[in-house]
Design a protein around this motif. Structure first.
Motif, PDB file in Angstrom:
ATOM      1  N   GLY A  16     -33.114 -18.628  53.088  1.00  0.00           N
ATOM      2  CA  GLY A  16     -32.524 -18.283  54.389  1.00  0.00           C
ATOM      3  C   GLY A  16     -32.713 -19.301  54.990  1.00  0.00           C
ATOM      4  N   MET A  17     -33.676 -20.253  55.832  1.00  0.00           N
ATOM      5  CA  MET A  17     -33.941 -21.161  56.630  1.00  0.00           C
ATOM      6  C   MET A  17     -33.519 -22.323  56.561  1.00  0.00           C
TER       7      MET A  17
ATOM      8  N   MET B  48     -30.028 -21.999  54.561  1.00  0.00           N
ATOM      9  CA  MET B  48     -28.611 -21.707  54.475  1.00  0.00           C
ATOM     10  C   MET B  48     -28.893 -21.621  56.727  1.00  0.00           C
ATOM     11  N   LEU B  49     -29.827 -21.103  57.702  1.00  0.00           N
ATOM     12  CA  LEU B  49     -30.255 -21.471  58.707  1.00  0.00           C
ATOM     13  C   LEU B  49     -30.082 -23.346  58.566  1.00  0.00           C
TER      14      LEU B  49
ATOM     15  N   VAL C 190     -26.790 -24.762  58.425  1.00  0.00           N
ATOM     16  CA  VAL C 190     -25.245 -23.942  59.616  1.00  0.00           C
ATOM     17  C   VAL C 190     -25.833 -24.181  61.081  1.00  0.00           C
TER      18      VAL C 190
ATOM     19  N   GLU D  54     -34.469 -26.241  64.493  1.00  0.00           N
ATOM     20  CA  GLU D  54     -33.149 -26.260  65.366  1.00  0.00           C
ATOM     21  C   GLU D  54     -33.190 -27.430  66.221  1.00  0.00           C
TER      22      GLU D  54
ATOM     23  N   ALA E 187     -26.296 -18.223  64.196  1.00  0.00           N
ATOM     24  CA  ALA E 187     -25.140 -17.601  62.551  1.00  0.00           C
ATOM     25  C   ALA E 187     -23.918 -16.638  62.351  1.00  0.00           C
TER      26      ALA E 187
ATOM     27  N   ALA F 108     -26.867 -16.176  56.433  1.00  0.00           N
ATOM     28  CA  ALA F 108     -27.993 -17.735  57.226  1.00  0.00           C
ATOM     29  C   ALA F 108     -27.922 -15.629  57.739  1.00  0.00           C
ATOM     30  N   THR F 109     -26.689 -15.421  58.582  1.00  0.00           N
ATOM     31  CA  THR F 109     -26.119 -14.064  59.271  1.00  0.00           C
ATOM     32  C   THR F 109     -27.618 -12.995  58.824  1.00  0.00           C
TER      33      THR F 109
ATOM     34  N   TYR G 208     -29.889 -12.590  56.500  1.00  0.00           N
ATOM     35  CA  TYR G 208     -31.325 -12.690  56.832  1.00  0.00           C
ATOM     36  C   TYR G 208     -31.912 -12.746  57.703  1.00  0.00           C
ATOM     37  N   THR G 209     -30.959 -13.822  59.129  1.00  0.00           N
ATOM     38  CA  THR G 209     -31.457 -12.957  60.246  1.00  0.00           C
ATOM     39  C   THR G 209     -32.291 -11.948  60.856  1.00  0.00           C
TER      40      THR G 209
END
Length: 486
Positions: free
Chosen positions: A65-66, A68-69, A72, A226, A385, A415-416, A418-419
């Motif tokens: 997940g992270m 993918m972020l 992003v 980020e 995301a 990513a979306t 996951y968040t």
């Protein structure tokens, strides 16, 4: 000598050219942001929730997940090079000014609350030998932490370049004790203890609930992925923003997972769960003796001070850029000749001070602040995301550079999701407490709109405001009635 030459605050929103940072420095800021208080608390945080099997699944979910972020933020830095301050700017471009404002405020508030966890953990560490500091939430601990808060304010006030250079040095220094911990724990690992901890203790519950219970802890340690995106206006080369993001993430993921997993081979998970924070110190003490606890404690103090520096820089940067874009009051857009946004820095330090005092009334100051930090960051991450999904589906409509690919859409969608799952995992308690902070922040948005003689809310923005206020009211009622506790 003029006011600018003296380094005093300018009286207009115009600011001097941004200090330029290299790929190495940007990567160090990402690593420095992620490697902070969280990694030293991982053994205890995970042992409270799950065993080895659940931990492996949790890190797999969080890692994918992270990552993918991270991808992003890497892609958005290239596709929308006109947007600075990452998380905030992407939310605004994708979903409008009011949600962009919420993203900026939520990210900033998350950083401020996170900074408090650093001081609580430092005082708790010293409290192991100085009982007057307790678990970092006694009156003496709060006073000493407050002194530290304002000492760092004065340091950063001297200049961004100087503070960033210090962060790069500290980042190298704090990685060493964490790597030493992993190596020593591997040498001392007891296979039978590790096997006993594999399935988890009786109190851990179902495997799904075990994994869900660790999610906020993994979010906290990965906050900072980020970091280069937030500080993008200072990059010498735009492509370095994305590179620093991915390099920083990959540099620390294996370390975080290793710290957690090797700890299960030293002590039964029930004993790890009972260790005072920083639990990593207690684990190494059990493995090699008292010197291991001292070694980790010293490493923690260096690590946390470096992370505090990086997060304070990024928090002030978000307020500053939002003010320059006229989404925050104008006074927050002022900076000195040394490129330091002093009003934003002062507001950042002040909120941290307020939250630090509030921790004295919490049953578990460190874990509450840690979970609230994670929860506050989720809405900004979700909006960023979501913006990536919009660009991947309709790049022309979002003003993006270059062409979209199917892989880009898949990454953004994962990513979306996951968040969104993280918001579910956070639970209603932290969502409501987040609203208590979000709703009053609208005052800043209203002030910015009045300065521009603009309509306060569009119909859609009025609905969002009403929802946030309703959530805040529900949160206050829940706290007053004892349905949720700090």
């Amino acid at each position: 000598m003029s006011r600018a030459e003296a380094g005093s605050d300018t009286s207009t929103p115009a600011s001097p050219p941004a200090a330029k940072l290299t790929l190495i420095t940007l990567t160090a800021m990402v690593v420095g942001s992620m490697v902070g208080a969280g990694v030293f608390s991982l053994p205890g945080r995970f042992a409270v929730e799950t065993g080895v099997a659940g931990a492996l699944i949790s890190w797999a979910v969080a890692g994918v997940g992270m990552l993918m972020l991270a991808f992003v933020f890497q892609k958005l830095a290239v596709r929308r090079p006109d947007l600075d301050a990452g998380v905030y700017a992407y939310a605004k471009a994708g979903f409008g000014e009011y949600l962009g404002f919420f993203s900026a405020f939520g990210y900033w508030a998350s950083a401020c609350v996170g900074n408090v966890t650093y001081w609580v953990l430092i005082m708790s560490t010293i409290g192991a030998v100085t009982p007057a500091l307790g678990d970092g939430d006694t009156a003496l601990a709060i006073v000493l932490s407050s002194v530290g808060l304002w000492a760092f304010f004065l340091l950063i006030r001297r200049g961004v370049k100087e503070a960033a250079a210090i962060n790069r040095i500290v980042t190298v220094a704090k990685i060493v004790p964490i790597l030493v911990f992993v190596i020593l724990a591997l040498f001392c690992l007891d296979p039978s203890v590790f096997a006993d901890n594999f399935a988890g203790a009786d109190y851990a519950g179902s495997l799904f609930n075990q994994v869900r219970g660790t999610m906020l802890a993994t979010v906290f340690v990965f906050l900072g992925v980020e970091g280069a995106s937030v500080y993008s206006r200072h990059a010498k080369r735009r492509q370095d923003v994305g590179r620093a993001t991915v390099l920083g993430f990959l540099s620390v993921f294996a370390v975080f997972a290793s710290v957690t997993i090797v700890s299960y081979g030293i002590l039964p998970m029930a004993e790890i769960a009972e260790l005072r924070q920083p639990s990593m110190a207690g684990v190494l003490e059990a493995a090699v003796g008292t010197w291991g606890k001292v070694f980790v404690s010293v490493g923690l103090i260096v690590s946390v001070l470096g992370a505090y520096l990086a997060w304070t820089l990024m928090a002030a940067e978000v307020l500053f850029v939002a003010a320059k874009d006229e989404d925050m009051p104008r006074f927050l857009g002022r900076s000195t000749a040394a490129d330091v946004p002093v009003p934003a820095l002062l507001m950042t330090t002040s909120l941290s001070q307020v939250v630090l005092v509030i921790t004295a009334f919490s049953d578990d100051a460190f874990n509450f602040a840690l979970d609230l930090t994670s929860a506050l960051s989720l809405i900004p991450f979700l909006l960023a995301a979501g913006f990536a999904v919009k660009i991947a589906r309709n790049p022309e409509g979002e003003g993006a550079v270059g062409r979209s690919t199917r892989g880009e859409l898949v990454v953004a969608a994962v990513a979306t999701l996951y968040t969104a799952f993280l918001l579910y995992a956070a639970g209603l308690k932290f969502v409501l407490v987040s609203f208590i902070l979000y709703a009053p922040a609208t005052i800043l948005f209203v002030k910015a709109r009045r300065e521009q003689n603009r309509r306060l809310f569009s119909p859609a923005e009025a609905v969002i405001c009403a929802v946030s206020v309703a959530g805040a009211v529900m949160g206050v009622i829940a706290l007053a009635a004892g349905w949720i506790e700090l």
